[in-house]
Design a protein around this motif. Sequence first.
Motif, short mmCIF file in Angstrom:
data_model
loop_
_atom_site.label_atom_id
_atom_site.label_comp_id
_atom_site.label_asym_id
_atom_site.label_seq_id
_atom_site.Cartn_x
_atom_site.Cartn_y
_atom_site.Cartn_z
N GLY A 245 0.78 -1.23 0.00
CA GLY A 245 0.00 0.00 0.00
C GLY A 245 0.81 1.28 0.00
O GLY A 245 0.24 2.37 -0.06
N GLY A 246 2.12 1.16 0.07
CA GLY A 246 2.94 2.36 0.03
C GLY A 246 2.97 2.98 -1.36
O GLY A 246 2.46 2.41 -2.33
N GLY A 247 3.58 4.16 -1.44
CA GLY A 247 3.68 4.82 -2.74
C GLY A 247 3.99 6.28 -2.59
O GLY A 247 4.36 6.75 -1.51
N LEU A 248 3.82 7.00 -3.69
CA LEU A 248 4.05 8.44 -3.73
C LEU A 248 2.71 9.16 -3.63
O LEU A 248 1.78 8.83 -4.38
N VAL A 249 2.62 10.11 -2.73
CA VAL A 249 1.38 10.86 -2.55
C VAL A 249 1.73 12.32 -2.28
O VAL A 249 2.79 12.63 -1.72
N GLN A 250 0.84 13.21 -2.70
CA GLN A 250 1.06 14.63 -2.46
C GLN A 250 0.72 15.00 -1.02
O GLN A 250 -0.08 14.32 -0.37
N PRO A 251 1.33 16.06 -0.52
CA PRO A 251 0.97 16.52 0.83
C PRO A 251 -0.54 16.74 0.95
O PRO A 251 -1.17 17.28 0.03
N GLY A 252 -1.08 16.30 2.07
CA GLY A 252 -2.52 16.38 2.28
C GLY A 252 -3.28 15.15 1.81
O GLY A 252 -4.47 15.01 2.11
N GLY A 253 -2.61 14.27 1.12
CA GLY A 253 -3.25 13.08 0.59
C GLY A 253 -3.34 11.96 1.62
O GLY A 253 -2.94 12.12 2.79
N SER A 254 -3.85 10.82 1.16
CA SER A 254 -4.07 9.68 2.04
C SER A 254 -3.50 8.40 1.42
O SER A 254 -3.44 8.27 0.19
N LEU A 255 -3.14 7.48 2.28
CA LEU A 255 -2.75 6.14 1.89
C LEU A 255 -3.24 5.17 2.95
O LEU A 255 -3.36 5.54 4.13
N ARG A 256 -3.52 3.94 2.54
CA ARG A 256 -3.84 2.90 3.51
C ARG A 256 -2.82 1.78 3.34
O ARG A 256 -2.76 1.14 2.28
N ILE B 168 -4.91 2.95 13.23
CA ILE B 168 -4.53 1.55 13.13
C ILE B 168 -5.76 0.69 13.40
O ILE B 168 -6.61 1.02 14.24
N SER B 169 -5.87 -0.41 12.67
CA SER B 169 -6.98 -1.33 12.89
C SER B 169 -6.51 -2.74 12.53
O SER B 169 -5.51 -2.91 11.84
N ARG B 170 -7.26 -3.72 13.01
CA ARG B 170 -6.90 -5.10 12.73
C ARG B 170 -8.15 -5.90 12.41
O ARG B 170 -9.23 -5.63 12.94
N ASP B 171 -7.98 -6.86 11.53
CA ASP B 171 -9.05 -7.79 11.17
C ASP B 171 -8.47 -9.19 11.34
O ASP B 171 -7.85 -9.72 10.42
N ASN B 172 -8.68 -9.76 12.52
CA ASN B 172 -8.06 -11.05 12.80
C ASN B 172 -8.58 -12.16 11.88
O ASN B 172 -7.84 -13.08 11.52
N ALA B 173 -9.85 -12.05 11.50
CA ALA B 173 -10.41 -13.07 10.62
C ALA B 173 -9.69 -13.09 9.28
O ALA B 173 -9.52 -14.15 8.66
N LYS B 174 -9.30 -11.90 8.82
CA LYS B 174 -8.59 -11.81 7.54
C LYS B 174 -7.08 -11.80 7.74
O LYS B 174 -6.34 -11.66 6.77
N THR B 175 -6.66 -11.94 9.00
CA THR B 175 -5.22 -11.90 9.36
C THR B 175 -4.53 -10.69 8.74
O THR B 175 -3.46 -10.82 8.14
N LYS B 176 -5.19 -9.54 8.87
CA LYS B 176 -4.61 -8.31 8.32
C LYS B 176 -4.66 -7.19 9.34
O LYS B 176 -5.54 -7.13 10.19
N VAL B 177 -3.70 -6.31 9.21
CA VAL B 177 -3.64 -5.11 10.02
C VAL B 177 -3.49 -3.94 9.06
O VAL B 177 -2.83 -4.06 8.02
N TYR B 178 -4.13 -2.83 9.40
CA TYR B 178 -4.14 -1.69 8.50
C TYR B 178 -3.62 -0.44 9.21
O TYR B 178 -3.72 -0.30 10.43
N LEU B 179 -3.09 0.47 8.41
CA LEU B 179 -2.74 1.80 8.89
C LEU B 179 -3.30 2.80 7.89
O LEU B 179 -2.77 2.92 6.78
N GLN B 180 -4.37 3.46 8.27
CA GLN B 180 -4.95 4.51 7.44
C GLN B 180 -4.23 5.80 7.75
O GLN B 180 -4.19 6.24 8.91
N MET B 181 -3.67 6.42 6.73
CA MET B 181 -2.88 7.64 6.90
C MET B 181 -3.53 8.77 6.12
O MET B 181 -3.63 8.69 4.89
N ASN B 182 -3.99 9.77 6.81
CA ASN B 182 -4.63 10.93 6.20
C ASN B 182 -3.80 12.19 6.45
O ASN B 182 -2.93 12.21 7.33
N SER B 183 -4.08 13.22 5.69
CA SER B 183 -3.39 14.51 5.85
C SER B 183 -1.89 14.32 5.90
O SER B 183 -1.20 14.86 6.78
N LEU B 184 -1.39 13.58 4.96
CA LEU B 184 0.03 13.24 4.97
C LEU B 184 0.90 14.47 4.76
O LEU B 184 0.53 15.41 4.03
N LYS B 185 2.07 14.44 5.42
CA LYS B 185 3.02 15.54 5.36
C LYS B 185 4.35 15.03 4.82
O LYS B 185 4.65 13.83 4.94
#
Length: 127
Positions: free
Chosen positions: A8-19, A70-87
Amino acid sequence: QLQLVESGGGLVQPGGSLRLSCAASGLILDHLAIGWFRQAPGKEREGVACISSSSIKIDYADSVKGRFTISRDNAKTKVYLQMNSLKPEDTAVYYCAATARLPSWTTSRTPSRYDYWGQGTQVTVSS
């Protein structure tokens, strides 16, 4: 043996979001505390967000409070990091990590408390 793979990483402009996503395999995720860490060039690895195995306790670095979730979904064995207002200062390689050494009601942003690490995903915030 637990394996963690970030995406889920990548290049994003300031103020943007990534998960960011962290997929786990090899062990049951339910009993593991999970953390997201980042490391910028020339800097020490920093704990960004962490969640206890019970999900009761969540902690964030002051620099990301109100912007990251941060959130987790144990059933899907996944953990997430929602990042907003990136700097631009959020630019770093982001890692997820897991540990079975913490009680279910607590967590930690200290890297040495974690035993399992993913390979990392690059996040670049730039215009």
